[in-house]
Design a protein around this motif. Structure first.
Motif, PDB file in Angstrom:
ATOM      1  N   LEU B 457      12.217  40.386  29.499  1.00 54.95           N
ATOM      2  CA  LEU B 457      11.285  39.848  30.490  1.00 54.95           C
ATOM      3  C   LEU B 457      11.334  40.667  31.780  1.00 54.95           C
ATOM      4  O   LEU B 457      10.298  40.923  32.403  1.00 54.95           O
ATOM      5  CB  LEU B 457      11.597  38.369  30.765  1.00 54.95           C
ATOM      6  CG  LEU B 457      11.388  37.430  29.571  1.00 54.95           C
ATOM      7  CD1 LEU B 457      11.696  35.991  29.961  1.00 54.95           C
ATOM      8  CD2 LEU B 457       9.960  37.545  29.030  1.00 54.95           C
ATOM      9  N   LEU B 458      12.550  41.108  32.154  1.00 52.17           N
ATOM     10  CA  LEU B 458      12.668  41.918  33.370  1.00 52.17           C
ATOM     11  C   LEU B 458      12.024  43.284  33.168  1.00 52.17           C
ATOM     12  O   LEU B 458      11.323  43.795  34.051  1.00 52.17           O
ATOM     13  CB  LEU B 458      14.139  42.066  33.755  1.00 52.17           C
ATOM     14  CG  LEU B 458      14.813  40.758  34.212  1.00 52.17           C
ATOM     15  CD1 LEU B 458      16.325  40.954  34.363  1.00 52.17           C
ATOM     16  CD2 LEU B 458      14.209  40.292  35.542  1.00 52.17           C
ATOM     17  N   ASP B 459      12.232  43.882  31.986  1.00 54.68           N
ATOM     18  CA  ASP B 459      11.600  45.175  31.681  1.00 54.68           C
ATOM     19  C   ASP B 459      10.087  45.064  31.792  1.00 54.68           C
ATOM     20  O   ASP B 459       9.420  45.930  32.365  1.00 54.68           O
ATOM     21  CB  ASP B 459      11.937  45.620  30.249  1.00 54.68           C
ATOM     22  CG  ASP B 459      13.333  46.219  30.175  1.00 54.68           C
ATOM     23  OD1 ASP B 459      13.956  46.391  31.245  1.00 54.68           O
ATOM     24  OD2 ASP B 459      13.784  46.510  29.053  1.00 54.68           O
ATOM     25  N   ASN B 460       9.565  43.984  31.209  1.00 51.45           N
ATOM     26  CA  ASN B 460       8.117  43.773  31.270  1.00 51.45           C
ATOM     27  C   ASN B 460       7.639  43.654  32.706  1.00 51.45           C
ATOM     28  O   ASN B 460       6.628  44.226  33.085  1.00 51.45           O
ATOM     29  CB  ASN B 460       7.728  42.496  30.518  1.00 51.45           C
ATOM     30  CG  ASN B 460       7.527  42.763  29.034  1.00 51.45           C
ATOM     31  OD1 ASN B 460       7.333  43.910  28.637  1.00 51.45           O
ATOM     32  ND2 ASN B 460       7.577  41.719  28.237  1.00 51.45           N
ATOM     33  N   ALA B 486      12.480  31.394  34.878  1.00 53.53           N
ATOM     34  CA  ALA B 486      11.150  31.919  35.164  1.00 53.53           C
ATOM     35  C   ALA B 486      11.283  33.324  35.727  1.00 53.53           C
ATOM     36  O   ALA B 486      12.127  33.578  36.592  1.00 53.53           O
ATOM     37  CB  ALA B 486      10.426  31.011  36.157  1.00 53.53           C
ATOM     38  N   VAL B 487      10.476  34.260  35.205  1.00 60.80           N
ATOM     39  CA  VAL B 487      10.450  35.634  35.713  1.00 60.80           C
ATOM     40  C   VAL B 487       9.033  35.902  36.154  1.00 60.80           C
ATOM     41  O   VAL B 487       8.106  35.872  35.344  1.00 60.80           O
ATOM     42  CB  VAL B 487      10.886  36.643  34.630  1.00 60.80           C
ATOM     43  CG1 VAL B 487      10.782  38.070  35.179  1.00 60.80           C
ATOM     44  CG2 VAL B 487      12.303  36.345  34.157  1.00 60.80           C
ATOM     45  N   ARG B 488       8.889  36.169  37.446  1.00 59.66           N
ATOM     46  CA  ARG B 488       7.541  36.333  37.961  1.00 59.66           C
ATOM     47  C   ARG B 488       7.402  37.705  38.628  1.00 59.66           C
ATOM     48  O   ARG B 488       8.243  38.115  39.408  1.00 59.66           O
ATOM     49  CB  ARG B 488       7.258  35.225  38.999  1.00 59.66           C
ATOM     50  CG  ARG B 488       5.829  35.190  39.494  1.00 59.66           C
ATOM     51  CD  ARG B 488       5.738  35.701  40.907  1.00 59.66           C
ATOM     52  NE  ARG B 488       4.372  36.070  41.245  1.00 59.66           N
ATOM     53  CZ  ARG B 488       3.530  35.288  41.917  1.00 59.66           C
ATOM     54  NH1 ARG B 488       3.935  34.137  42.366  1.00 59.66           N
ATOM     55  NH2 ARG B 488       2.319  35.703  42.165  1.00 59.66           N
ATOM     56  N   ASP B 489       6.319  38.443  38.231  1.00 62.34           N
ATOM     57  CA  ASP B 489       6.065  39.711  38.890  1.00 62.34           C
ATOM     58  C   ASP B 489       4.783  39.588  39.705  1.00 62.34           C
ATOM     59  O   ASP B 489       4.097  38.569  39.653  1.00 62.34           O
ATOM     60  CB  ASP B 489       5.963  40.862  37.868  1.00 62.34           C
ATOM     61  CG  ASP B 489       4.806  40.691  36.912  1.00 62.34           C
ATOM     62  OD1 ASP B 489       3.681  40.408  37.371  1.00 62.34           O
ATOM     63  OD2 ASP B 489       5.019  40.845  35.684  1.00 62.34           O
ATOM     64  N   HIS B 490       4.479  40.652  40.481  1.00 69.82           N
ATOM     65  CA  HIS B 490       3.227  40.687  41.239  1.00 69.82           C
ATOM     66  C   HIS B 490       2.383  41.841  40.753  1.00 69.82           C
ATOM     67  O   HIS B 490       1.750  42.539  41.517  1.00 69.82           O
ATOM     68  CB  HIS B 490       3.509  40.792  42.748  1.00 69.82           C
ATOM     69  CG  HIS B 490       4.120  39.547  43.315  1.00 69.82           C
ATOM     70  ND1 HIS B 490       5.434  39.215  43.124  1.00 69.82           N
ATOM     71  CD2 HIS B 490       3.570  38.535  44.041  1.00 69.82           C
ATOM     72  CE1 HIS B 490       5.691  38.070  43.721  1.00 69.82           C
ATOM     73  NE2 HIS B 490       4.568  37.624  44.286  1.00 69.82           N
ATOM     74  N   GLY B 491       2.405  42.024  39.435  1.00 72.06           N
ATOM     75  CA  GLY B 491       1.782  43.211  38.849  1.00 72.06           C
ATOM     76  C   GLY B 491       0.356  43.002  38.396  1.00 72.06           C
ATOM     77  O   GLY B 491      -0.395  42.199  38.941  1.00 72.06           O
ATOM     78  N   ILE B 492       0.003  43.728  37.324  1.00 68.77           N
ATOM     79  CA  ILE B 492      -1.393  43.797  36.903  1.00 68.77           C
ATOM     80  C   ILE B 492      -1.837  42.584  36.098  1.00 68.77           C
ATOM     81  O   ILE B 492      -3.022  42.425  35.821  1.00 68.77           O
ATOM     82  CB  ILE B 492      -1.645  45.092  36.078  1.00 68.77           C
ATOM     83  CG1 ILE B 492      -0.662  45.164  34.901  1.00 68.77           C
ATOM     84  CG2 ILE B 492      -1.527  46.309  36.959  1.00 68.77           C
ATOM     85  CD1 ILE B 492      -0.771  46.447  34.099  1.00 68.77           C
ATOM     86  N   LEU B 536       8.794  29.802  24.958  1.00 66.92           N
ATOM     87  CA  LEU B 536       8.549  30.922  25.862  1.00 66.92           C
ATOM     88  C   LEU B 536       7.047  31.000  26.063  1.00 66.92           C
ATOM     89  O   LEU B 536       6.295  31.147  25.105  1.00 66.92           O
ATOM     90  CB  LEU B 536       9.069  32.231  25.252  1.00 66.92           C
ATOM     91  CG  LEU B 536       8.654  33.523  25.964  1.00 66.92           C
ATOM     92  CD1 LEU B 536       9.096  33.531  27.417  1.00 66.92           C
ATOM     93  CD2 LEU B 536       9.236  34.738  25.251  1.00 66.92           C
ATOM     94  N   VAL B 537       6.606  30.846  27.304  1.00 69.74           N
ATOM     95  CA  VAL B 537       5.173  30.909  27.571  1.00 69.74           C
ATOM     96  C   VAL B 537       4.919  31.861  28.734  1.00 69.74           C
ATOM     97  O   VAL B 537       5.823  32.169  29.517  1.00 69.74           O
ATOM     98  CB  VAL B 537       4.580  29.518  27.931  1.00 69.74           C
ATOM     99  CG1 VAL B 537       4.682  28.567  26.742  1.00 69.74           C
ATOM    100  CG2 VAL B 537       5.266  28.949  29.152  1.00 69.74           C
ATOM    101  N   ALA B 538       3.682  32.331  28.795  1.00 73.68           N
ATOM    102  CA  ALA B 538       3.272  33.198  29.904  1.00 73.68           C
ATOM    103  C   ALA B 538       2.169  32.495  30.663  1.00 73.68           C
ATOM    104  O   ALA B 538       1.335  31.825  30.067  1.00 73.68           O
ATOM    105  CB  ALA B 538       2.761  34.526  29.360  1.00 73.68           C
ATOM    106  N   GLU B 539       2.185  32.631  31.977  1.00 72.07           N
ATOM    107  CA  GLU B 539       1.061  32.088  32.742  1.00 72.07           C
ATOM    108  C   GLU B 539       0.705  33.080  33.839  1.00 72.07           C
ATOM    109  O   GLU B 539       1.527  33.881  34.274  1.00 72.07           O
ATOM    110  CB  GLU B 539       1.412  30.715  33.316  1.00 72.07           C
ATOM    111  CG  GLU B 539       2.611  30.745  34.261  1.00 72.07           C
ATOM    112  CD  GLU B 539       2.927  29.373  34.848  1.00 72.07           C
ATOM    113  OE1 GLU B 539       2.787  28.381  34.115  1.00 72.07           O
ATOM    114  OE2 GLU B 539       3.320  29.325  36.026  1.00 72.07           O
ATOM    115  N   GLY B 545      -0.254  38.571  39.300  1.00 74.41           N
ATOM    116  CA  GLY B 545       0.928  38.795  38.507  1.00 74.41           C
ATOM    117  C   GLY B 545       1.103  37.745  37.427  1.00 74.41           C
ATOM    118  O   GLY B 545       0.259  36.866  37.242  1.00 74.41           O
ATOM    119  N   THR B 546       2.227  37.878  36.753  1.00 71.25           N
ATOM    120  CA  THR B 546       2.465  37.030  35.589  1.00 71.25           C
ATOM    121  C   THR B 546       3.791  36.310  35.748  1.00 71.25           C
ATOM    122  O   THR B 546       4.728  36.850  36.344  1.00 71.25           O
ATOM    123  CB  THR B 546       2.509  37.906  34.315  1.00 71.25           C
ATOM    124  OG1 THR B 546       1.349  38.727  34.290  1.00 71.25           O
ATOM    125  CG2 THR B 546       2.551  37.044  33.063  1.00 71.25           C
TER     126      THR B 546
END
Lengths: 128, 565
Positions: B457-460, B486-492, B536-539, B545-546
């Motif tokens: 998740l961190l790599d992603n 929860a792993v949250r990025d501010h990416g695409i 495991l879900v994505a939102e 970001g995701t």
């Protein structure tokens, strides 16, 4: 051979940027790095390298997009060495104006030779 | 005057006697013949000398005489003045002719009956032509009804043929067709039996007129060659039974259907028997040859339709399988190309660094210790990346073989996640990673696998926020028995059309824009979380970001009764 042997490395992979920075710095180059085409264009507005080492597959702005924009810039052009893992990119890169092509994973000796050739021929062209 | 009148009577007599087309003669009040003319002789065959004085009933068929018809006719003439009819009369030679008969009562001036005038005309020819016409009309009617029947049958045959050409599913076609056949052949029961794939049994495919309350055995498959139905299939020709033989009446299907008379025809196509078409009546019925002909023609068309439907279906299945196989091959090709690409990055880095170190050594050039350390650290990190990729590949082949076995035990997740975050920090110089966690969050996990999930998740998060930025990791316990990471990025972010597929094996949401790993990370992570009875879900996070969210139970749910003592 003239003085500033400045290189711009454009690659999204930190491992490649770090490796080329370490190796080529010790070979006497001044190394600039950018993780994608947009950052490379920004750096080019501030500094003029002797050669650009360009990866093709990148986020934000990939190598192809970078090449198109770069060609349209008014500045005099510098040699571009395309650095990629995809074999079929070779011809396409030549079509779009790349001067040399080197496939990953490459031998350091080969890379240094290609860089030297590019810089020398470019210097000749500029001298003429 | 007298003489003139007598002359007129003579003339009239002469006229009557010479009339040829009508028998005109007189009867006395009792019905005896008193006069005769040429027409009478011609029509009835008697001459005057042999008939005068005879009773007129001589001209009637015996049955009419027995019924007293001649006397009845005279009575009517007496009462009503005249009797008229058309009917059969008999000639001297015994032959019959169709006669128009008028009998008129003759009375004198005082009203006393003096006799009868009888006029008979031979209408045999007219009668014959009328009968001929009626017969022709009848024939025409018959022909018309035959033609209608034939047309009806033809339409049924056409219906099956069209179905065969249109690849209609037999399931939809058969019931309608069977009803139609039953209407045309006026039968009570219509049934289709289909041979099973290994040609051992006939299975009742569709039936009309079969009692709903028939015992289950009545619909049982019929072994090929057994009984009337089984024999139609093996002997490959139609049969007709106006009376089904008593021993065959014991066959469960025929018995339950209550069939007395039947016709059956094999469903044959290109020498293969696909089944049997059978019609039957509960009452005795004499089938005619065209009934079997019709049934056989319909059976041939049904067989053709079934055969074509099967071929069509087989083609569809084959096409689908080929497409699936093609997809699997393309997916694998793509995976191999991605895997090769992924391996090239660490190899390029390691090769470049090691060759550089050798180059320095060969030249006898001293490398600064800090630079040497930097090179070795990079080589080490890329070696780790390589081994992670190899592990993923192995994991995948293990998952293919369903061999992901967890060794769960109580672990301090806070420490585990912190290690993973620290490690991820070394992969990037552009991202800021923050961890928010309670001090000692514990759960029963397979530490190695769970760390893989966190690392993935961190790599992603790093990969999909190429412009850098904040990556926020949160470890919480929303309820006492569940842990939430929860792993949250501010990416695409993940394009919405991709959200459903990101957990598929080999799937890469952004494969066209840049390299993004083997496409295995999320697939493996979800498998691992699933094995932990978690989700495991994505939102899509508000503000871009995701956010990936893992939830697992604190305690493992060991099967009831297998808890170690």
């Amino acid at each position: 051979m003239t003085a500033p042997r400045r290189l711009l490395v454009v690659d999204d992979d930190l491992a490649i940027r770090e490796m080329l920075d370490l190796v080529l710095t010790s070979e006497g180059y001044e190394v600039l790095t950018a993780p994608h085409g947009a950052e490379a264009l920004r750096l080019l507005s501030q500094a003029r390298p002797s050669v650009i080492l360009l990866d093709m597959k990148m986020p934000v702005m990939d190598g192809w997009q970078f090449l198109e924009r770069y060609r349209r810039l008014p500045d005099p052009k510098v040699p571009i060495v395309v650095l990629t893992a995809a074999q079929d990119d070779k011809n396409r890169a030549a079509d779009i104006g790349a001067d040399a092509y080197i496939a990953k994973p490459f031998a350091i000796d080969d890379l240094i030779r290609v860089l030297d050739q590019c810089i020398r021929s470019h210097d000749r062209l500029c001298a003429n | 005057m007298q003489a003139q009148a007598g002359e007129q009577t003579d003339l009239f007599r002469l006229l009557v006697s010479s009339v040829r087309d009508y028998a005109i003669f007189l009867l006395d009040p009792q019905g005896h013949i008193r006069s005769w003319n040429t027409g009478a002789q011609r029509i009835k065959g008697y001459n005057a000398s042999e008939i005068i004085g005879k009773h007129f009933s001589i001209f009637y068929p015996a049955t009419d005489i027995r019924r007293g018809k001649p006397d009845y006719e005279l009575r009517v003439a007496i009462e009503e003045g005249v009797y008229e009819e058309e009917g059969w009369r008999v000639r001297k030679d015994g032959s019959r002719f169709w006669a128009n008969v008028v009998i008129t009562a003759l009375r004198d001036a005082t009203g006393t009956l003096v006799g009868f005038a009888k006029v008979t005309r031979d209408l045999t020819e007219r009668k014959q032509s009328e009968e001929e016409r009626a017969r022709l009309l009848d024939l025409e009617r018959q022909a018309r009804s035959d033609a209608e029947l034939a047309l009806d049958r033809l339409r049924s045959i056409q219906m099956v043929t069209e179905a065969a050409l249109a690849h209609l599913s037999m399931g939809r076609l058969l019931p309608e067709l069977l009803n139609r056949i039953g209407e045309i052949l006026l039968t009570d029961v219509v049934a289709v039996f289909m041979a099973d794939p290994d040609q051992q049994r006939l299975v009742l495919e569709s039936v009309t007129g079969f009692p709903a309350d028939a015992p289950a055995g009545a619909r049982a498959a019929i072994p090929m060659g057994q009984g009337i139905i089984g024999r139609i299939a093996t002997e490959r020709h139609g049969i007709v039974f106006d009376d089904v033989p008593p021993e065959a009446l014991a066959e469960p299907f025929l018995n339950a259907a209550g069939i007395h008379s039947l016709i059956g025809a094999p469903l044959g196509v290109e020498g293969r028997v696909l089944g049997v078409l059978l019609v039957g009546t509960r009452r005795h019925r004499r089938f005619i040859a065209t009934d079997l002909d019709f049934l056989q023609i319909v059976a041939d068309r049904v067989a053709l339709a079934v055969d074509r439907a099967r071929i069509y279906e087989a083609e569809q299945v084959a096409r689908r399988e080929a497409a699936e196989a093609g997809y699997a091959v393309r997916q694998r090709d793509e995976f191999l190309s991605v895997a090769a690409h992924e391996l090239k990055t660490p190899v390029t880095s390691m090769r470049g660094l090691s060759e550089w170190l050798l180059r320095m050594a060969d030249r006898g050039t001293e490398i600064e210790p800090s630079q040497q350390r930097r090179a070795l650290t990079m080589i080490h990190r890329q070696a780790q990346n390589l081994s992670r990729l190899v592990t993923q590949l192995l994991e995948m082949s293990r998952l293919d073989a369903d061999r992901l076995m967890l060794e769960r035990q109580d672990e301090n997740l806070t420490e585990l996640v912190r290690r993973a975050v620290d490690q991820a920090h070394t992969q990037t110089d552009q991202h800021e990673l923050t961890l928010t966690a309670a001090s000692d969050v514990h759960a029963s996990v397979d530490a190695f696998r769970f760390e893989q999930v966190v690392t993935n998740l961190l790599d992603n998060a790093i990969k999909y926020s190429p412009d850098g930025g904040l990556i926020e990791v949160e470890l919480t316990q929303p309820v006492p028995d569940r842990v939430r990471l929860a792993v949250r990025d501010h990416g695409i972010g993940i394009p919405s059309e991709q959200q459903a597929r990101i957990f598929e094996r080999f799937h890469q949401a952004h494969k066209n824009s840049h390299r993004s790993g083997l496409g295995l990370g999320l697939y493996l992570s979800q498998q691992i979380v699933g094995e932990h009875d978690g989700s495991l879900v994505a939102e899509t996070a508000s503000g871009g970001g995701t956010r990936f969210i893992v939830e697992i139970p604190v305690a493992s749910s060991a099967p009831v009764g297998s808890t170690p003592a």
